[in-house]
Design a protein around this motif. Structure first.
Motif, short mmCIF file in Angstrom:
data_model
loop_
_atom_site.label_atom_id
_atom_site.label_comp_id
_atom_site.label_asym_id
_atom_site.label_seq_id
_atom_site.Cartn_x
_atom_site.Cartn_y
_atom_site.Cartn_z
N VAL A 61 9.74 -7.44 2.21
CA VAL A 61 10.38 -6.46 3.10
C VAL A 61 10.35 -7.00 4.53
O VAL A 61 9.50 -7.80 4.89
CB VAL A 61 9.67 -5.09 3.04
CG1 VAL A 61 9.78 -4.46 1.68
CG2 VAL A 61 8.22 -5.18 3.46
N ALA A 62 11.30 -6.54 5.31
CA ALA A 62 11.34 -6.91 6.72
C ALA A 62 10.20 -6.24 7.46
O ALA A 62 9.69 -5.19 7.04
CB ALA A 62 12.67 -6.47 7.33
N THR A 63 9.81 -6.83 8.56
CA THR A 63 8.74 -6.25 9.38
C THR A 63 9.09 -4.83 9.79
O THR A 63 8.22 -3.95 9.82
CB THR A 63 8.51 -7.13 10.63
OG1 THR A 63 8.17 -8.45 10.19
CG2 THR A 63 7.40 -6.58 11.50
N ALA A 64 10.36 -4.58 10.08
CA ALA A 64 10.80 -3.24 10.50
C ALA A 64 10.66 -2.20 9.39
O ALA A 64 10.66 -1.00 9.67
CB ALA A 64 12.24 -3.30 10.98
N ALA A 65 10.54 -2.64 8.14
CA ALA A 65 10.40 -1.71 7.01
C ALA A 65 8.97 -1.16 6.90
O ALA A 65 8.73 -0.21 6.17
CB ALA A 65 10.79 -2.39 5.71
N ILE A 66 8.04 -1.78 7.63
CA ILE A 66 6.64 -1.35 7.59
C ILE A 66 6.35 -0.54 8.84
O ILE A 66 6.40 -1.05 9.95
CB ILE A 66 5.69 -2.56 7.49
CG1 ILE A 66 5.98 -3.35 6.21
CG2 ILE A 66 4.24 -2.09 7.53
CD1 ILE A 66 5.21 -4.63 6.09
N ARG A 67 6.08 0.74 8.61
CA ARG A 67 5.86 1.64 9.75
C ARG A 67 4.39 2.07 9.79
O ARG A 67 3.94 2.81 8.91
CB ARG A 67 6.75 2.86 9.64
CG ARG A 67 6.70 3.76 10.84
CD ARG A 67 7.74 4.83 10.76
NE ARG A 67 7.81 5.39 9.42
CZ ARG A 67 7.84 6.69 9.15
NH1 ARG A 67 7.84 7.57 10.11
NH2 ARG A 67 7.89 7.12 7.91
N PRO A 68 3.62 1.59 10.77
CA PRO A 68 2.24 2.06 10.91
C PRO A 68 2.23 3.51 11.37
O PRO A 68 3.05 3.90 12.20
CB PRO A 68 1.62 1.15 11.96
CG PRO A 68 2.73 0.34 12.54
CD PRO A 68 3.97 0.58 11.75
N LEU A 69 1.33 4.28 10.82
CA LEU A 69 1.22 5.69 11.18
C LEU A 69 0.04 5.90 12.12
O LEU A 69 -0.94 5.17 12.07
CB LEU A 69 1.03 6.53 9.91
CG LEU A 69 2.14 6.41 8.87
CD1 LEU A 69 1.78 7.21 7.63
CD2 LEU A 69 3.46 6.89 9.43
N PRO A 70 0.14 6.91 12.97
CA PRO A 70 -0.99 7.19 13.86
C PRO A 70 -2.21 7.60 13.06
O PRO A 70 -2.10 8.18 11.98
CB PRO A 70 -0.50 8.35 14.72
CG PRO A 70 0.85 8.70 14.26
CD PRO A 70 1.25 7.80 13.14
N SER A 71 -3.37 7.30 13.58
CA SER A 71 -4.63 7.65 12.91
C SER A 71 -4.75 9.15 12.80
O SER A 71 -4.42 9.90 13.71
CB SER A 71 -5.81 7.09 13.68
OG SER A 71 -7.01 7.52 13.10
N ASN A 72 -5.27 9.60 11.66
CA ASN A 72 -5.56 11.02 11.50
C ASN A 72 -7.07 11.24 11.40
O ASN A 72 -7.53 12.26 10.93
CB ASN A 72 -4.83 11.61 10.29
CG ASN A 72 -5.22 10.94 8.99
OD1 ASN A 72 -6.14 10.12 8.95
ND2 ASN A 72 -4.54 11.28 7.91
N CYS A 73 -7.83 10.26 11.86
CA CYS A 73 -9.29 10.32 11.81
C CYS A 73 -9.81 11.30 12.85
O CYS A 73 -9.50 11.19 14.04
CB CYS A 73 -9.86 8.93 12.06
SG CYS A 73 -11.67 8.91 12.10
N CYS A 74 -10.63 12.23 12.43
CA CYS A 74 -11.22 13.20 13.37
C CYS A 74 -12.58 12.71 13.87
O CYS A 74 -13.14 13.30 14.79
CB CYS A 74 -11.36 14.55 12.71
SG CYS A 74 -12.63 14.61 11.42
N GLY A 75 -13.12 11.66 13.24
CA GLY A 75 -14.42 11.13 13.64
C GLY A 75 -15.59 11.91 13.07
O GLY A 75 -16.73 11.56 13.27
N GLY A 76 -15.30 12.94 12.30
CA GLY A 76 -16.34 13.81 11.75
C GLY A 76 -17.28 13.15 10.76
O GLY A 76 -18.44 13.53 10.65
N CYS A 77 -16.82 12.13 10.09
CA CYS A 77 -17.69 11.47 9.11
C CYS A 77 -18.48 10.34 9.74
O CYS A 77 -19.27 9.68 9.08
CB CYS A 77 -16.86 10.95 7.93
SG CYS A 77 -15.76 9.58 8.34
N GLY A 78 -18.23 10.07 11.00
CA GLY A 78 -18.95 9.01 11.69
C GLY A 78 -18.27 7.67 11.58
O GLY A 78 -18.75 6.67 12.09
N GLY A 79 -17.11 7.60 10.89
CA GLY A 79 -16.40 6.34 10.72
C GLY A 79 -15.40 6.19 11.74
O GLY A 79 -14.82 5.45 12.29
#
Length: 79
Positions: A61-79
């Protein structure tokens, strides 16, 4: 990192994709969106690394076909 990969009509061997991802990141997840021809991936990879891994698995696939998504990490698990 989470990604959505536009497959553009390509058929993905989900088992092979998962196997390749888990060889690099044992906690990686991948599935196909049932409503769209989109591969959803969660893995500790960059977009470029994911593209190269998919290409080795026969999904070029082309680079443009890969869409990174914003993090949905709340930090609650410590990770």
């Amino acid at each position: 990192m989470e990604f959505k990969v536009e497959l553009g009509g390509r058929v993905a061997d989900l088992g092979a994709v998962r196997e390749a991802l888990c060889a690099v990141d044992p906690a990686a997840l991948a599935d196909l969106d049932p409503l769209n021809p989109v591969l959803r991936v969660s893995a500790n990879l960059s977009s470029g690394e994911l593209r190269a891994l998919l290409a080795r698995g026969g999904i070029d696939v082309a680079t443009a076909a890969i869409r990174p998504l914003p993090s949905n990490c709340c930090g609650g698990c410590g990770g």
